[in-house]
Write a protein that holds these residues in place. Structure first.
Motif, PDB file in Angstrom:
ATOM      1  N   GLY A  60       0.782  -1.230   0.000  1.00 22.89           N
ATOM      2  CA  GLY A  60       0.000   0.000   0.000  1.00 22.89           C
ATOM      3  C   GLY A  60       0.811   1.277   0.000  1.00 22.89           C
ATOM      4  O   GLY A  60       0.417   2.261   0.644  1.00 22.89           O
ATOM      5  N   VAL A  61       1.950   1.292  -0.698  1.00 19.79           N
ATOM      6  CA  VAL A  61       2.726   2.522  -0.837  1.00 19.79           C
ATOM      7  C   VAL A  61       2.766   2.915  -2.302  1.00 19.79           C
ATOM      8  O   VAL A  61       2.474   2.116  -3.183  1.00 19.79           O
ATOM      9  CB  VAL A  61       4.169   2.352  -0.299  1.00 19.79           C
ATOM     10  N   SER A  62       3.107   4.202  -2.563  1.00 19.23           N
ATOM     11  CA  SER A  62       3.034   4.712  -3.928  1.00 19.23           C
ATOM     12  C   SER A  62       4.241   4.428  -4.789  1.00 19.23           C
ATOM     13  O   SER A  62       4.257   4.801  -5.928  1.00 19.23           O
ATOM     14  CB  SER A  62       2.880   6.225  -3.933  1.00 19.23           C
ATOM     15  N   LEU A 116       4.922   7.887   8.182  1.00 17.78           N
ATOM     16  CA  LEU A 116       3.496   7.579   8.055  1.00 17.78           C
ATOM     17  C   LEU A 116       2.935   8.053   6.721  1.00 17.78           C
ATOM     18  O   LEU A 116       2.064   7.399   6.143  1.00 17.78           O
ATOM     19  CB  LEU A 116       2.725   8.227   9.208  1.00 17.78           C
ATOM     20  N   ALA A 117       3.450   9.182   6.227  1.00 15.42           N
ATOM     21  CA  ALA A 117       2.926   9.750   4.983  1.00 15.42           C
ATOM     22  C   ALA A 117       3.146   8.816   3.806  1.00 15.42           C
ATOM     23  O   ALA A 117       2.401   8.867   2.819  1.00 15.42           O
ATOM     24  CB  ALA A 117       3.581  11.103   4.708  1.00 15.42           C
ATOM     25  N   PRO A 122      -0.685  11.672  -0.317  1.00 19.82           N
ATOM     26  CA  PRO A 122      -0.223  11.691  -1.710  1.00 19.82           C
ATOM     27  C   PRO A 122       1.301  11.745  -1.750  1.00 19.82           C
ATOM     28  O   PRO A 122       1.941  12.331  -0.865  1.00 19.82           O
ATOM     29  CB  PRO A 122      -0.840  12.988  -2.258  1.00 19.82           C
ATOM     30  N   TYR A 123       1.879  11.166  -2.789  1.00 21.43           N
ATOM     31  CA  TYR A 123       3.335  11.050  -2.821  1.00 21.43           C
ATOM     32  C   TYR A 123       4.053  12.398  -2.692  1.00 21.43           C
ATOM     33  O   TYR A 123       5.058  12.478  -1.967  1.00 21.43           O
ATOM     34  CB  TYR A 123       3.805  10.337  -4.091  1.00 21.43           C
ATOM     35  N   PRO A 124       3.598  13.474  -3.347  1.00 18.94           N
ATOM     36  CA  PRO A 124       4.309  14.749  -3.180  1.00 18.94           C
ATOM     37  C   PRO A 124       4.356  15.224  -1.726  1.00 18.94           C
ATOM     38  O   PRO A 124       5.335  15.844  -1.309  1.00 18.94           O
ATOM     39  CB  PRO A 124       3.512  15.722  -4.053  1.00 18.94           C
ATOM     40  N   VAL A 125       3.307  14.925  -0.951  1.00 22.48           N
ATOM     41  CA  VAL A 125       3.307  15.306   0.468  1.00 22.48           C
ATOM     42  C   VAL A 125       4.358  14.483   1.221  1.00 22.48           C
ATOM     43  O   VAL A 125       5.127  15.016   2.038  1.00 22.48           O
ATOM     44  CB  VAL A 125       1.908  15.107   1.086  1.00 22.48           C
ATOM     45  N   TYR A 126       4.370  13.186   0.962  1.00 21.12           N
ATOM     46  CA  TYR A 126       5.382  12.314   1.573  1.00 21.12           C
ATOM     47  C   TYR A 126       6.775  12.808   1.234  1.00 21.12           C
ATOM     48  O   TYR A 126       7.651  12.938   2.110  1.00 21.12           O
ATOM     49  CB  TYR A 126       5.165  10.882   1.075  1.00 21.12           C
TER      50      TYR A 126
END
Length: 403
Positions: A60-62, A116-117, A122-126
């Protein structure tokens, strides 16, 4: 405990109260939150990765699961420990305060938010959260070092900034903004972590060994140290840049020899009765092994993953479990003697390296079983640390001092 009085006390005069300790114990010095968080990440993420890798659970990761695993072990686990170590060490080196209280809490929460992100944002936030920590820590530590005129340790800040650059390249690659392979950025980060380890171990391992061995003389010539640092950096740079195989293999082989000589000069055999020391020496022994395997991999004789995990699990993992225990004991006012539980954790990490690297090299058909075993041992080792050290890291030092 009361502090010594600056002047003689008059008869009947009450002694002044000891200065109050400020803030939550967990946020008094950098090693406390970052060691705890990094050990918890190590304990939980590796079993999750192995279960996902073998198809038992969705991750469950991008990003591809392999990239997430490598990134979190390097930029989550290893960087977390390095940050905690440097926030603590720079205070000792300079005598000046490093971030604590709310500022330290904000840095720790930033590290946690990025972990956690990866799953919930969304990936850009992570990516944005993940890229903030290293520049913030570098700026903070540079301010302290400049204020103290501590020029010797400023080069470590450049390594933190290079790590931040590697992290930025990884995320831009993952978002397909640039065409640099994300795996190359991860290799660069491993190389930088190894350079930090090469510098720090050269300072502390001989000192630790001499401090508990009366009469022991360890003399490593400065020219040898400089040559070792240069050859190590060149070998890692050639590997990361995918230089011609014969040249890169030769440099890696030279690095392997120099690290083996360095370890011999440290006289590791005198530490056999002190687990808190032999874990550091035995983990460092994976450095020449790792470079030798890297040379073989660049010539096509072995899979590169064996060399990478020799360096990542054997060197980085082993030295981290050793330093997590030693420095946390020292900075919480406890004796520098490993318990049976800690000694078991040391053995588990070293055995995990053997299972992950040497068993597949000799018997490739045992790979899945060895992977299971290595993941379990790794998780148990850092689980022991979390269970044992969480109460210590959340309480005031035993000697009542700040920090």
């Amino acid at each position: 405990m009361n502090q010594p009085l600056p002047f003689p006390q008059r008869p009947g005069q009450a002694a002044p109260a000891a200065p109050l300790l400020r803030g939550l114990p967990l946020l008094r010095l950098g090693f406390r939150p970052f060691y705890l968080g990094s050990a918890l990440l190590a304990c939980l993420s590796v079993p999750v990765w192995v279960l996902a890798f073998l198809g038992y659970i969705p991750l469950g990761v991008s990003v591809p699961p392999l990239l997430w695993h490598a990134h979190e072990m390097l930029f989550g686990f290893a960087v977390g420990v390095i940050v905690g170590f440097l926030l603590t060490a720079v205070k000792a080196w300079t005598g000046l305060p490093t971030p604590r209280g709310a500022t330290l809490g904000a840095l720790a929460l930033l590290w946690l938010a990025a972990r956690l992100a990866a799953f919930v944002a969304p990936y850009p936030v992570y990516a944005a959260l993940d890229m903030l920590l290293l520049p913030a820590v570098a700026a903070s530590l540079l301010t302290v070092l400049v204020q103290a005129r501590n020029k010797r340790n400023i080069p470590l800040i450049s390594l933190l900034l290079l790590m931040a650059l590697a992290n930025g390249v990884f995320h831009l690659s993952a978002m397909q903004v640039i065409e640099v392979p994300a795996l190359s950025a991860l290799h660069a980060e491993l190389a930088l972590v190894l350079m930090v380890i090469t510098v720090i171990t050269g300072r502390v391992l001989p000192m630790f060994t001499k401090n508990v061995t009366p009469g022991l003389v360890i003399n490593v010539p400065r020219k040898f140290e400089l040559a070792l640092l240069a050859v190590t950096a060149i070998a890692l740079l050639l590997w990361v840049c995918a230089a011609p195989a014969p040249l890169a293999a030769l440099a890696s082989a030279a690095a392997a020899v120099l690290h083996a000589v360095r370890l011999a000069l440290w006289k590791p055999w005198v530490t056999l009765r002190r687990p808190i020391l032999w874990i550091l020496h035995l983990s460092y022994a994976w450095m020449p092994i790792g470079f030798a395997l890297l040379a073989a991999a660049q010539l096509g004789w072995l899979p590169a993953t064996l060399a990478i995990h020799a360096l990542a699990v054997g060197v980085v993992g082993g030295l981290i479990i050793g330093m997590l225990t030693r420095t946390a004991r020292g900075h919480t006012g406890r004796p520098l003697q490993a318990s049976r539980a800690e000694t078991a954790a040391y053995a588990m990490v070293l055995l995990a390296a053997v299972l992950r690297v040497l068993v597949p090299a000799v018997q490739p058909q045992w790979y899945v079983g060895a992977l299971h075993g290595a993941a379990c041992l790794w998780a148990l080792a850092f689980g022991i640390y979390v269970v044992m050290y969480t109460p210590w890291l959340m309480r005031t030092r035993l000697d009542g001092k700040d920090g």
